[in-house]
Design a protein around this motif. Sequence first.
Motif, mmCIF file in Angstrom:
data_model
loop_
_atom_site.group_PDB
_atom_site.id
_atom_site.type_symbol
_atom_site.label_atom_id
_atom_site.label_comp_id
_atom_site.label_asym_id
_atom_site.label_seq_id
_atom_site.Cartn_x
_atom_site.Cartn_y
_atom_site.Cartn_z
ATOM 1 N N SER A 152 63.252 44.560 60.879
ATOM 2 C CA SER A 152 62.320 44.686 59.767
ATOM 3 C C SER A 152 61.482 43.417 59.649
ATOM 4 O O SER A 152 61.864 42.358 60.142
ATOM 5 C CB SER A 152 63.054 44.967 58.457
ATOM 6 N N GLU A 153 60.330 43.573 59.012
ATOM 7 C CA GLU A 153 59.458 42.430 58.740
ATOM 8 C C GLU A 153 59.264 42.315 57.243
ATOM 9 O O GLU A 153 59.182 43.321 56.535
ATOM 10 C CB GLU A 153 58.104 42.581 59.438
ATOM 11 N N ILE A 154 59.184 41.072 56.792
ATOM 12 C CA ILE A 154 58.923 40.773 55.387
ATOM 13 C C ILE A 154 57.453 40.371 55.281
ATOM 14 O O ILE A 154 56.997 39.476 55.981
ATOM 15 C CB ILE A 154 59.805 39.607 54.869
ATOM 16 N N PHE A 155 56.731 41.064 54.396
ATOM 17 C CA PHE A 155 55.326 40.736 54.170
ATOM 18 C C PHE A 155 55.064 40.837 52.677
ATOM 19 O O PHE A 155 55.275 41.884 52.074
ATOM 20 C CB PHE A 155 54.410 41.693 54.950
ATOM 21 N N GLN A 156 54.615 39.741 52.088
ATOM 22 C CA GLN A 156 54.345 39.652 50.654
ATOM 23 C C GLN A 156 55.532 40.169 49.837
ATOM 24 O O GLN A 156 55.392 40.995 48.941
ATOM 25 C CB GLN A 156 53.054 40.386 50.302
ATOM 26 N N ASN A 157 56.699 39.663 50.184
ATOM 27 C CA ASN A 157 57.963 39.965 49.504
ATOM 28 C C ASN A 157 58.405 41.421 49.610
ATOM 29 O O ASN A 157 59.292 41.850 48.876
ATOM 30 C CB ASN A 157 57.925 39.530 48.033
ATOM 31 N N GLU B 77 65.325 40.526 61.410
ATOM 32 C CA GLU B 77 64.363 40.359 60.319
ATOM 33 C C GLU B 77 63.426 39.216 60.657
ATOM 34 O O GLU B 77 63.846 38.196 61.200
ATOM 35 C CB GLU B 77 65.125 40.075 59.027
ATOM 36 N N HIS B 78 62.151 39.407 60.324
ATOM 37 C CA HIS B 78 61.132 38.401 60.603
ATOM 38 C C HIS B 78 60.191 38.293 59.413
ATOM 39 O O HIS B 78 59.787 39.298 58.835
ATOM 40 C CB HIS B 78 60.338 38.791 61.850
ATOM 41 N N GLY B 79 59.844 37.081 59.062
ATOM 42 C CA GLY B 79 58.862 36.822 58.021
ATOM 43 C C GLY B 79 58.278 35.448 58.240
ATOM 44 O O GLY B 79 58.711 34.708 59.119
ATOM 45 N N GLY B 80 57.309 35.097 57.437
ATOM 46 C CA GLY B 80 56.738 33.769 57.596
ATOM 47 C C GLY B 80 55.453 33.609 56.827
ATOM 48 O O GLY B 80 55.038 34.489 56.067
ATOM 49 N N ALA B 81 54.838 32.482 57.054
ATOM 50 C CA ALA B 81 53.569 32.159 56.407
ATOM 51 C C ALA B 81 52.712 31.388 57.405
ATOM 52 O O ALA B 81 53.210 30.532 58.135
ATOM 53 C CB ALA B 81 53.801 31.322 55.158
ATOM 54 N N ALA B 82 51.425 31.723 57.438
ATOM 55 C CA ALA B 82 50.496 31.060 58.346
ATOM 56 C C ALA B 82 49.275 30.581 57.577
ATOM 57 O O ALA B 82 48.883 31.186 56.578
ATOM 58 C CB ALA B 82 50.060 32.025 59.446
ATOM 59 N N ASN B 83 48.682 29.511 58.063
ATOM 60 C CA ASN B 83 47.471 28.978 57.475
ATOM 61 C C ASN B 83 46.280 29.763 58.025
ATOM 62 O O ASN B 83 45.615 29.333 58.957
ATOM 63 C CB ASN B 83 47.335 27.488 57.789
ATOM 64 N N LEU B 84 46.031 30.930 57.452
ATOM 65 C CA LEU B 84 44.940 31.774 57.925
ATOM 66 C C LEU B 84 43.577 31.269 57.478
ATOM 67 O O LEU B 84 42.549 31.638 58.046
ATOM 68 C CB LEU B 84 45.149 33.216 57.469
#
Length: 143
Positions: A37-42, A121-128
């Motif tokens: 699964s992926e975590i995106f915006q909680n 599980e994968h999630g994260g944050a990037a400097n877009l």
Amino acid sequence: MGKVETENKLLVKEYYETVVNTGDITHISKFISGDYSEIFQNEKYQLGIEGAIKHIIGVRETYPDLKLMIDFQIAEEDFVASSYTMTGTHLGKWMGIKPTGKKINVTGVNVDKIKNGKIVEHGGAANLFNALLDIGAIRISEE
């Protein structure tokens, strides 16, 4: 750091190097769990292996020369946090933006959860913001 944490860091690093950086999805099941699964915006999205494959293909269509380099990793129990720098050339549609042919440089942090030797599980944050600046989608006002 224990043996499991070291093995988990190596698994994530190998996944980025052999699948993400090449687009070669033939061995993705070596790294990704069937209940991935992926975590995106909680929000958690159950993707499985097929969803992970679609994600890799989509990213590689947008940035065919994508390279994700791990700057450093921290592992604790089942989790691996990877600070990274990603580069690529914007050659496919991204967030509704037509290809520009411009290079991007993105920094970010990914957090992967490992169970039974696979990423579940994968999630994260990037400097877009920087990527949007790089491709000219946004400009800084000089007023």
